[in-house]
Scaffold this active site. Structure first.
Site, PDB file in Angstrom:
ATOM      1  N   GLY A  14      96.041  -3.419  20.868  1.00  8.16           N
ATOM      2  CA  GLY A  14      96.652  -4.578  20.223  1.00  8.16           C
ATOM      3  C   GLY A  14      98.093  -4.308  19.813  1.00  8.16           C
ATOM      4  N   THR A 124      85.497  -5.240  28.215  1.00  6.95           N
ATOM      5  CA  THR A 124      85.548  -3.870  28.741  1.00  6.95           C
ATOM      6  C   THR A 124      84.670  -3.713  29.984  1.00  6.95           C
ATOM      7  OG1 THR A 124      84.808  -1.612  28.243  1.00  6.95           O
ATOM      8  CG2 THR A 124      83.742  -3.352  27.012  1.00  6.95           C
ATOM      9  N   ASP A 125      85.021  -2.749  30.822  1.00  9.40           N
ATOM     10  CA  ASP A 125      84.180  -2.479  31.999  1.00  9.40           C
ATOM     11  C   ASP A 125      82.813  -1.922  31.596  1.00  9.40           C
ATOM     12  OD1 ASP A 125      84.941   0.089  31.220  1.00  9.40           O
ATOM     13  OD2 ASP A 125      85.688   0.709  33.188  1.00  9.40           O
ATOM     14  N   GLU A 126      82.683  -1.451  30.343  1.00  5.27           N
ATOM     15  CA  GLU A 126      81.399  -0.858  29.923  1.00  5.27           C
ATOM     16  C   GLU A 126      80.267  -1.878  29.906  1.00  5.27           C
ATOM     17  OE1 GLU A 126      81.282   1.897  26.712  1.00  5.27           O
ATOM     18  OE2 GLU A 126      83.227   2.744  27.226  1.00  5.27           O
ATOM     19  N   TYR A 149      77.663  -0.250  21.455  1.00  3.84           N
ATOM     20  CA  TYR A 149      79.020  -0.808  21.589  1.00  3.84           C
ATOM     21  C   TYR A 149      79.103  -1.770  22.771  1.00  3.84           C
ATOM     22  CZ  TYR A 149      83.753  -1.071  23.496  1.00  3.84           C
ATOM     23  OH  TYR A 149      84.922  -1.534  24.056  1.00  3.84           O
ATOM     24  N   LYS A 153      79.696  -5.915  23.088  1.00  6.46           N
ATOM     25  CA  LYS A 153      80.783  -6.548  23.859  1.00  6.46           C
ATOM     26  C   LYS A 153      80.201  -7.505  24.905  1.00  6.46           C
ATOM     27  CE  LYS A 153      84.692  -5.731  23.698  1.00  6.46           C
ATOM     28  NZ  LYS A 153      85.794  -6.298  22.857  1.00  6.46           N
TER      29      LYS A 153
HETATM   30  P1  NAD Z   1      90.933   0.107  18.228  1.00  3.63           P
HETATM   31  O1  NAD Z   1      89.652   0.589  17.635  1.00  3.63           O
HETATM   32  O2  NAD Z   1      92.066   1.063  18.382  1.00  3.63           O
HETATM   33  O3  NAD Z   1      91.480  -1.125  17.373  1.00  3.63           O
HETATM   34  C1  NAD Z   1      90.655  -2.148  16.897  1.00  3.63           C
HETATM   35  C2  NAD Z   1      91.470  -2.971  15.903  1.00  3.63           C
HETATM   36  O4  NAD Z   1      90.654  -4.077  15.474  1.00  3.63           O
HETATM   37  C3  NAD Z   1      91.885  -2.214  14.641  1.00  3.63           C
HETATM   38  O5  NAD Z   1      93.203  -2.503  14.308  1.00  3.63           O
HETATM   39  C4  NAD Z   1      90.929  -2.742  13.575  1.00  3.63           C
HETATM   40  O6  NAD Z   1      91.466  -2.701  12.262  1.00  3.63           O
HETATM   41  C5  NAD Z   1      90.723  -4.167  14.060  1.00  3.63           C
HETATM   42  N1  NAD Z   1      89.463  -4.739  13.574  1.00  3.63           N
HETATM   43  C6  NAD Z   1      88.226  -4.183  13.635  1.00  3.63           C
HETATM   44  N2  NAD Z   1      87.325  -5.004  13.065  1.00  3.63           N
HETATM   45  C7  NAD Z   1      87.995  -6.111  12.666  1.00  3.63           C
HETATM   46  C8  NAD Z   1      87.606  -7.331  12.049  1.00  3.63           C
HETATM   47  N3  NAD Z   1      86.335  -7.559  11.695  1.00  3.63           N
HETATM   48  N4  NAD Z   1      88.552  -8.256  11.807  1.00  3.63           N
HETATM   49  C9  NAD Z   1      89.847  -8.038  12.137  1.00  3.63           C
HETATM   50  N5  NAD Z   1      90.279  -6.899  12.709  1.00  3.63           N
HETATM   51  C10 NAD Z   1      89.358  -5.950  12.983  1.00  3.63           C
HETATM   52  O7  NAD Z   1      90.532  -0.533  19.613  1.00  3.63           O
HETATM   53  P2  NAD Z   1      91.333  -0.531  21.004  1.00  3.63           P
HETATM   54  O8  NAD Z   1      91.004   0.703  21.749  1.00  3.63           O
HETATM   55  O9  NAD Z   1      92.733  -0.923  20.774  1.00  3.63           O
HETATM   56  O10 NAD Z   1      90.563  -1.734  21.746  1.00  3.63           O
HETATM   57  C11 NAD Z   1      90.997  -3.082  21.585  1.00  3.63           C
HETATM   58  C12 NAD Z   1      90.089  -3.988  22.381  1.00  3.63           C
HETATM   59  O11 NAD Z   1      90.113  -3.629  23.745  1.00  3.63           O
HETATM   60  C13 NAD Z   1      88.621  -3.911  21.958  1.00  3.63           C
HETATM   61  O12 NAD Z   1      88.088  -5.197  22.000  1.00  3.63           O
HETATM   62  C14 NAD Z   1      87.976  -3.021  23.012  1.00  3.63           C
HETATM   63  O13 NAD Z   1      86.619  -3.354  23.177  1.00  3.63           O
HETATM   64  C15 NAD Z   1      88.800  -3.372  24.225  1.00  3.63           C
HETATM   65  N6  NAD Z   1      88.934  -2.334  25.262  1.00  3.63           N
HETATM   66  C16 NAD Z   1      89.333  -1.067  24.917  1.00  3.63           C
HETATM   67  C17 NAD Z   1      89.522  -0.115  25.923  1.00  3.63           C
HETATM   68  C18 NAD Z   1      89.998   1.293  25.605  1.00  3.63           C
HETATM   69  O14 NAD Z   1      90.023   2.127  26.496  1.00  3.63           O
HETATM   70  N7  NAD Z   1      90.398   1.599  24.377  1.00  3.63           N
HETATM   71  C19 NAD Z   1      89.292  -0.465  27.254  1.00  3.63           C
HETATM   72  C20 NAD Z   1      88.865  -1.755  27.568  1.00  3.63           C
HETATM   73  C21 NAD Z   1      88.701  -2.677  26.545  1.00  3.63           C
HETATM   74  O1  DAU Z   2      85.804   1.896  29.705  1.00  2.03           O
HETATM   75  C1  DAU Z   2      86.421   1.232  28.644  1.00  2.03           C
HETATM   76  C2  DAU Z   2      85.992   1.858  27.346  1.00  2.03           C
HETATM   77  O2  DAU Z   2      86.634   3.129  27.293  1.00  2.03           O
HETATM   78  C3  DAU Z   2      86.338   1.036  26.126  1.00  2.03           C
HETATM   79  O3  DAU Z   2      85.599  -0.155  26.146  1.00  2.03           O
HETATM   80  C4  DAU Z   2      86.028   1.789  24.829  1.00  2.03           C
HETATM   81  O4  DAU Z   2      86.493   1.040  23.716  1.00  2.03           O
HETATM   82  C5  DAU Z   2      86.743   3.118  24.877  1.00  2.03           C
HETATM   83  O5  DAU Z   2      86.385   3.884  23.729  1.00  2.03           O
HETATM   84  C6  DAU Z   2      86.376   3.892  26.146  1.00  2.03           C
HETATM   85  O6  DAU Z   2      84.973   4.299  26.113  1.00  2.03           O
HETATM   86  P1  DAU Z   2      84.509   5.752  26.593  1.00  2.03           P
HETATM   87  O7  DAU Z   2      83.226   6.058  25.945  1.00  2.03           O
HETATM   88  O8  DAU Z   2      84.602   5.901  28.066  1.00  2.03           O
HETATM   89  O9  DAU Z   2      85.741   6.606  25.952  1.00  2.03           O
HETATM   90  P2  DAU Z   2      85.769   8.004  25.152  1.00  2.03           P
HETATM   91  O10 DAU Z   2      87.210   8.371  25.002  1.00  2.03           O
HETATM   92  O11 DAU Z   2      84.932   7.981  23.940  1.00  2.03           O
HETATM   93  O12 DAU Z   2      85.098   9.001  26.192  1.00  2.03           O
HETATM   94  C7  DAU Z   2      85.648   9.179  27.494  1.00  2.03           C
HETATM   95  C8  DAU Z   2      84.761  10.197  28.221  1.00  2.03           C
HETATM   96  O13 DAU Z   2      84.929  11.461  27.577  1.00  2.03           O
HETATM   97  C9  DAU Z   2      83.281   9.871  28.132  1.00  2.03           C
HETATM   98  O14 DAU Z   2      82.653  10.263  29.346  1.00  2.03           O
HETATM   99  C10 DAU Z   2      82.781  10.752  26.988  1.00  2.03           C
HETATM  100  C11 DAU Z   2      83.691  11.978  27.076  1.00  2.03           C
HETATM  101  N1  DAU Z   2      83.974  12.642  25.783  1.00  2.03           N
HETATM  102  C12 DAU Z   2      84.433  11.891  24.760  1.00  2.03           C
HETATM  103  C13 DAU Z   2      84.683  12.454  23.536  1.00  2.03           C
HETATM  104  C14 DAU Z   2      85.178  11.632  22.372  1.00  2.03           C
HETATM  105  C15 DAU Z   2      83.789  14.018  25.663  1.00  2.03           C
HETATM  106  O15 DAU Z   2      83.394  14.714  26.609  1.00  2.03           O
HETATM  107  N2  DAU Z   2      84.044  14.585  24.440  1.00  2.03           N
HETATM  108  C16 DAU Z   2      84.458  13.865  23.366  1.00  2.03           C
HETATM  109  O16 DAU Z   2      84.651  14.456  22.278  1.00  2.03           O
END
Ligand code: NAD
Ligand code: DAU
Length: 336
Positions: A14, A124-126, A149, A153
């Protein structure tokens, strides 16, 4: 002026999106509604705090009064707000259901009530579950979420779909693969490992490290969302991916090498319960319809990301205390 309500704008993706939007379009005003959970950080947008086209509102997307007070008159709602970490959802799924499902419902109701012309759900792709060694997720792949999670979603995605189908709500859904880049909270693989290694601390690899993720730089994701918000077809889903598959062990070795650290810092730890084996995105649809392509080569993006964490040690230090240390001990059984 176009007015965009971004939710969750103080989180990783964001905050990158808010900055991208304000820098790339002088005709856009951004309202950022964020609860500031453990993952929300005002420091992520400190450089924009006084920007004339930016307004921050602290609030919860499940709070109908707050949502109903700021939604009227905006041109689009883009919903990033979520509980986003799989491991935390395994400890306690309640906040995930509340924010990711009920929060999305609250936003949808307000978008419907005030007839907002566009709603974008950042998913998310998850939601597609796990792939074997071959194949790709397309927009037609059935939903099969495996963690609390991803289930929350997927539930939100289905609600969005139903509001479009039943009420004609002008909604679009994006489903992106794993993001990396600046401002990512150091609980996720890449920033966790970078920040541990910067302190010469071990890095916990789940299982054998053979799980595969499809990595995309956060700015490529932001560019895709910008196109989908403006030109995506309502009622549609758009997959977004980096076309960059790596095993977790490949990522680990790349980080160790870039930081000049020994492989003796690798710790193979207990696997994540229900750990999805592989994610890989087919993003043909967004390429063909909207002309989007991932632009940041992974090696370059990873180098820049490492540099960002090296140059922002105060940002890291402010996070790695208190609640973070308690979480770390609960998750990994050791103090960081
Ligand atoms: P993040 O955890 O870094 O940020 C989430 C934000 O949402 C934070 O600022 C938090 O304060 C806010 N928030 C949480 N609950 C809230 C509520 N009830 N009301 C208002 N604000 C609230 O997450 P991110 O990694 O930036 O992910 C953002 C979006 O993208 C999510 O919807 C996630 O599912 C999606 N997404 C993330 C990834 C990834 O790799 N990080 C990939 C694909 C999709
Ligand atoms: O695919 C999109 C998703 O990617 C988003 O929707 C989620 O918000 C985001 O958190 C992410 O999910 P993952 O579970 O794939 O991400 P994470 O960084 O937690 O883990 C990436 C890979 O690394 C996964 O296979 C788990 C592994 N991992 C993760 C952590 C935190 C480890 O091996 N050790 C660790 O300590």
């Amino acid at each position: 002026m176009t007015r965009v309500l971004v939710t969750g704008g103080c989180g990783f993706i964001g905050s990158n999106f808010v900055r991208y939007l304000l820098q790339s379009d002088p005709e856009v005003q951004v309202i950022n509604l964020d609860k500031l959970t453990y993952a929300g950080n005002l420091a992520n947008l400190a450089d924009l705090a006084d920007h004339p086209r930016y307004r921050f509102v602290r609030g919860d997307i499940t709070d109908r009064e707050i949502v109903r007070s700021i939604v009227p008159g905006v041109d689009a709602v883009i919903n990033f707000a979520a509980e986003s970490h799989v491991d935390r959802s395994i400890h306690d799924s309640s906040p995930f259901i509340r924010t990711n499902v009920l929060g999305t419902q609250t936003l949808l109701d307000a978008v419907r009530e005030f007839q907002i012309p566009r709603f974008v759900q950042i998913s998310t792709d998850e939601v597609y579950g796990s792939l074997g060694p071959t194949g790709y997720f397309t927009e037609e792949t059935p939903l099969a979420p495996n963690s609390p999670y991803s289930a929350s979603k997927a539930a939100a995605d289905l609600l969005v779909r139903s509001y479009h189908h039943t009420f004609g709500l002008p909604a679009v859904i994006t489903r992106c693969s794993n993001n990396y880049g600046p401002y990512q909270f150091p609980e996720k693989l890449i920033p966790l490992f970078i920040t541990n290694l910067l302190n010469d601390q071990p890095v916990p690899v789940y299982g054998t490290g053979a799980n595969v993720r499809d990595w995309i730089h956060v700015l490529d994701h932001c560019r895709a969302i910008d196109l989908v918000w403006r030109r995506g077809r309502v009622g549609e889903v758009y997959n977004i991916g980096g076309e960059c598959e790596r095993t977790n062990l490949q990522i680990t070795h790349a980080l160790l090498e870039a930081l000049g650290k020994p492989t003796s810092l690798i710790r193979f730890v207990k696997d994540r319960p229900g750990h999805d084996l592989r994610y890989a995105i087919d993003c043909t649809k967004i390429k063909n319809e909207l002309g989007w392509r991932p632009q940041v080569p992974f090696d370059e993006g990873l180098r820049e990301t490492i540099r960002w964490y090296q140059q922002n040690l105060d940002w890291v230090a402010a996070i790695r205390n208190g609640e973070y240390l308690r979480y770390y001990e609960k998750q990994y059984g050791v103090l960081v």
